[in-house]
Design a protein around this motif. Structure first.
Motif, PDB file in Angstrom:
ATOM      1  N   UNK A 157      34.896  21.833  17.189  1.00 21.74           N
ATOM      2  CA  UNK A 157      33.938  22.899  16.874  1.00 21.74           C
ATOM      3  C   UNK A 157      32.821  23.000  17.902  1.00 21.74           C
ATOM      4  N   UNK A 158      32.786  22.034  18.829  1.00 20.64           N
ATOM      5  CA  UNK A 158      31.960  22.268  20.016  1.00 20.64           C
ATOM      6  C   UNK A 158      32.827  22.040  21.249  1.00 20.64           C
ATOM      7  N   UNK A 159      32.529  22.799  22.276  1.00 21.81           N
ATOM      8  CA  UNK A 159      33.264  22.661  23.531  1.00 21.81           C
ATOM      9  C   UNK A 159      32.306  22.168  24.603  1.00 21.81           C
ATOM     10  N   UNK A 160      32.761  21.181  25.338  1.00 23.83           N
ATOM     11  CA  UNK A 160      31.909  20.607  26.378  1.00 23.83           C
ATOM     12  C   UNK A 160      32.628  20.710  27.708  1.00 23.83           C
ATOM     13  N   UNK A 161      31.951  21.292  28.697  1.00 26.76           N
ATOM     14  CA  UNK A 161      32.574  21.376  30.025  1.00 26.76           C
ATOM     15  C   UNK A 161      31.512  21.175  31.104  1.00 26.76           C
ATOM     16  N   UNK A 162      31.932  20.541  32.186  1.00 28.01           N
ATOM     17  CA  UNK A 162      31.020  20.304  33.302  1.00 28.01           C
ATOM     18  C   UNK A 162      31.449  21.147  34.494  1.00 28.01           C
ATOM     19  N   UNK A 163      30.471  21.799  35.112  1.00 28.36           N
ATOM     20  CA  UNK A 163      30.780  22.604  36.293  1.00 28.36           C
ATOM     21  C   UNK A 163      29.562  22.616  37.211  1.00 28.36           C
ATOM     22  N   UNK A 164      29.753  22.152  38.441  1.00 27.12           N
ATOM     23  CA  UNK A 164      28.681  22.184  39.437  1.00 27.12           C
ATOM     24  C   UNK A 164      27.360  21.599  38.959  1.00 27.12           C
ATOM     25  N   UNK A 165      27.448  20.484  38.274  1.00 34.94           N
ATOM     26  CA  UNK A 165      26.213  19.823  37.842  1.00 34.94           C
ATOM     27  C   UNK A 165      25.653  20.339  36.534  1.00 34.94           C
ATOM     28  N   UNK A 166      26.269  21.373  35.967  1.00 34.64           N
ATOM     29  CA  UNK A 166      25.795  21.898  34.673  1.00 34.64           C
ATOM     30  C   UNK A 166      26.752  21.460  33.572  1.00 34.64           C
ATOM     31  N   UNK A 167      26.242  20.777  32.553  1.00 35.07           N
ATOM     32  CA  UNK A 167      27.048  20.484  31.368  1.00 35.07           C
ATOM     33  C   UNK A 167      26.798  21.569  30.331  1.00 35.07           C
ATOM     34  N   UNK A 168      27.834  22.343  30.050  1.00 37.05           N
ATOM     35  CA  UNK A 168      27.701  23.384  29.034  1.00 37.05           C
ATOM     36  C   UNK A 168      28.227  22.848  27.711  1.00 37.05           C
ATOM     37  N   UNK A 169      27.360  22.861  26.717  1.00 38.80           N
ATOM     38  CA  UNK A 169      27.758  22.456  25.363  1.00 38.80           C
ATOM     39  C   UNK A 169      27.731  23.737  24.532  1.00 38.80           C
ATOM     40  N   UNK A 170      28.928  24.158  24.097  1.00 39.82           N
ATOM     41  CA  UNK A 170      29.016  25.438  23.386  1.00 39.82           C
ATOM     42  C   UNK A 170      29.441  25.213  21.943  1.00 39.82           C
ATOM     43  N   UNK A 171      28.637  25.704  21.004  1.00 38.15           N
ATOM     44  CA  UNK A 171      29.057  25.709  19.603  1.00 38.15           C
ATOM     45  C   UNK A 171      30.204  26.695  19.481  1.00 38.15           C
ATOM     46  N   UNK A 172      31.296  26.256  18.859  1.00 37.48           N
ATOM     47  CA  UNK A 172      32.499  27.103  18.869  1.00 37.48           C
ATOM     48  C   UNK A 172      33.019  27.316  17.447  1.00 37.48           C
ATOM     49  N   UNK A 173      32.264  28.112  16.709  1.00 34.33           N
ATOM     50  CA  UNK A 173      32.645  28.452  15.347  1.00 34.33           C
ATOM     51  C   UNK A 173      32.233  29.898  15.119  1.00 34.33           C
ATOM     52  N   UNK A 174      32.739  30.785  15.964  1.00 30.20           N
ATOM     53  CA  UNK A 174      32.203  32.159  15.971  1.00 30.20           C
ATOM     54  C   UNK A 174      32.355  32.872  14.627  1.00 30.20           C
ATOM     55  N   UNK A 175      33.419  32.554  13.875  1.00 31.34           N
ATOM     56  CA  UNK A 175      33.611  33.228  12.579  1.00 31.34           C
ATOM     57  C   UNK A 175      32.534  32.840  11.575  1.00 31.34           C
ATOM     58  N   UNK A 176      31.854  31.720  11.821  1.00 30.21           N
ATOM     59  CA  UNK A 176      30.764  31.275  10.924  1.00 30.21           C
ATOM     60  C   UNK A 176      29.412  31.427  11.616  1.00 30.21           C
ATOM     61  N   UNK A 177      29.335  32.293  12.604  1.00 26.26           N
ATOM     62  CA  UNK A 177      28.113  32.446  13.410  1.00 26.26           C
ATOM     63  C   UNK A 177      27.611  31.082  13.886  1.00 26.26           C
TER      64      UNK A 177
END
Lengths: 256, 254
Positions: free
Chosen positions: B1-21
């Motif tokens: 339910x969260x997605x974590x990805x690293x790119x060019x020194x930025x760690x993006x932590x994305x909440x991933x439950x769009x149907x539940x806002x």
């Protein structure tokens, strides 16, 4: 040699001018010393209710003189490893002195106020600028830390917004500076700056001077403005970051 | 339910439950805490992370705790308690992280979602985003957010917003200093936050670290020892009371 800072007193209004226009009023050790002398004089000047701090020419103050914070002589620096530390400590002490002047101090930001120059504006009781002036703290862009002026920005706009501004780096327009509280009054253009400052100075001079002094003094107590040790610790932090190889390399690249 | 990805020194932590806002579960908060703490520790691949970006998948950044999970909670309210503990830990972890934290508060940042903004160094939102702390209606105290909101916006606006359940928009959030940059649309807020995170990641680690720590120290964040624990306790101790149980129950009757 021209005075690097000048003071003139006309009745209740003093004008303190940073005077190194060909260098956009960048701060050198000589200029800081000249400012110290003027402020010492102001401290004991009788009958002054308002002090206007401004820059000669088309800038307010472009921040630290790069040539005095770069250490390596062959790269255009001073060759004096201790000079940046002295500069920053001198700026720190100057900011406390300006804050503690009995008169109300107005920064008339007539163009660029960058880094330490923007810090100098934030020390003042009121900041007036024009919409297309340039203000801000680009220190982190150069690998530096604006620690010596951080206390004044925090006192001016609060801790959270200060963190956002300082970590973001870069510069902003006078208009934007007013929106986030770094400037208090913004006028449309440079030509209208004089009138805008005169108007507010007129309000101060016509108020009870003892009332102004007492109010300012209380505010300085409440936000611990008189505590020189905070800015001096900031000066040490700034100097330590400035002395790193990384910071020196980026300053040299900027100078070129 | 969260997605974590690293790119060019930025760690993006994305909440991933769009149907539940992107309503939070305790596991999402745990994941956030774990990821941010790893950046602070800086071991292995985590050492390459220079900025943390928090955002949500879909229209809303985060609608707060998923109260459906509290529905069958016993009188001990253990799910609600774990929400509050997790929220406090998440904000503390972001603040303690030596790298800057950027949040895209796109669309909506409500209740627990708004509380997360207290952990950010830089918040981008769209002008029409909906923000606020509507939890007092449910008999829940937003006390857990108080120390961080006080630091962000000062005592006047903090009192106003914590005690008044009414939501406010991005423009008002920017006026009080909770949001630092505004965009026209939610998508632009995400884009803008990415841009700022990338720019911050390109700067000197040392300069950013010292500047973040010193600014927080100057702002007196160490003024009251144990204040975060006390605030958390104020929120937690309330949730097993009659008022909270009665008001929460009314949510599911609707």
């Amino acid at each position: 040699m021209n005075e690097l800072a000048t003071l003139s007193i006309d009745g209740p209004v003093a004008t303190l001018v940073i005077n190194r226009p060909e260098q956009h009023n960048a701060m050198s050790i000589g200029m800081l010393e000249a400012l110290h002398r003027c402020v010492d004089e102001l401290e004991v000047a009788e009958g002054v209710a308002v002090t206007v701090l401004t820059g000669a020419g088309r800038s307010f103050c472009a921040g630290m003189d790069l040539k005095q914070v770069i250490i390596d002589k062959d790269s255009g620096g001073s060759g004096e490893p201790l000079l940046p530390k002295r500069l920053l400590a001198s700026l720190g002490r100057l900011t406390v002195k300006i804050r503690c002047l009995p008169s109300v101090v107005v920064a008339k930001v007539n163009g660029a106020a960058i880094g330490g120059g923007c810090g100098l504006a934030c020390v003042c009781d009121l900041v007036v600028t024009h919409a297309d002036s340039m203000m801000g703290f680009p220190e982190v862009d150069l690998g530096l830390c604006p620690a010596v002026v951080t206390p004044w920005l925090v006192r001016k706009i609060g801790g959270g917004p200060a963190r956002a501004v300082l970590l973001r780096g870069g510069v902003m327009s006078g208009q934007r500076a007013c929106e986030i509280g770094i400037a208090d009054i913004v006028c449309p253009d440079r030509d209208s700056l004089g009138a805008a400052v005169d108007e507010v100075v007129g309000r101060y001079t016509s108020a009870g001077h003892q009332a102004l002094f007492a109010t300012k003094s209380l505010l300085n107590d409440l936000d611990r403005s008189r505590d020189e040790s905070i800015v001096l610790r900031g000066a040490e932090l700034s100097a330590a970051v400035l002395a790193t190889e990384e910071a020196q390399a980026s300053l040299i690249a900027r100078l070129k | 339910m969260i997605q974590i990805s690293d790119d060019n020194g930025v760690r993006t932590i994305m909440f991933d439950r769009p149907d539940k806002r992107n309503a939070l579960t305790p596991e999402m908060l745990d994941g956030l805490v774990e990821s941010v703490r790893a950046v602070a520790l800086g071991k292995g691949a985590d050492a390459n992370v220079r900025t943390v970006l928090l955002c949500g998948n879909g229209a809303a950044f985060c609608a707060g705790f998923d109260l459906d999970l509290c529905r069958d909670d016993g009188p001990e309210q253990s799910v609600m308690k774990s929400f509050l503990v997790g929220l406090n830990a998440a904000v503390e972890a972001m603040r303690a992280c030596p790298r800057p934290v950027v949040i895209a508060a796109h669309g909506a940042a409500i209740a627990g979602g708004c509380a997360l903004l207290g952990g950010a160094d830089y918040v981008v939102a769209d002008r029409g985003a909906k923000l606020g702390y509507p939890v007092v209606r449910l008999g829940i105290s937003p006390a857990v957010s108080a120390p961080f909101l006080l630091d962000s916006v000062g005592p006047g606006p903090a009192r106003r917003r914590l005690l008044d359940a009414k939501l406010f928009d991005g423009v008002e959030a920017a006026r009080i200093g909770l949001v630092h940059e505004l965009t026209e649309t939610p998508d632009e807020a995400i884009e803008c936050a990415h841009k700022i995170a990338r720019a911050m990641a390109s700067k000197s680690i040392k300069a950013m670290k010292v500047t973040k720590a010193w600014t927080m120290e100057i702002a007196g964040e160490k003024k009251m020892p144990g204040r975060a624990a006390r605030a958390l306790d104020a929120s937690v101790s309330l949730v097993t009371g009659d008022e909270a149980i009665r008001r929460l129950a009314s949510v599911w009757k609707k």
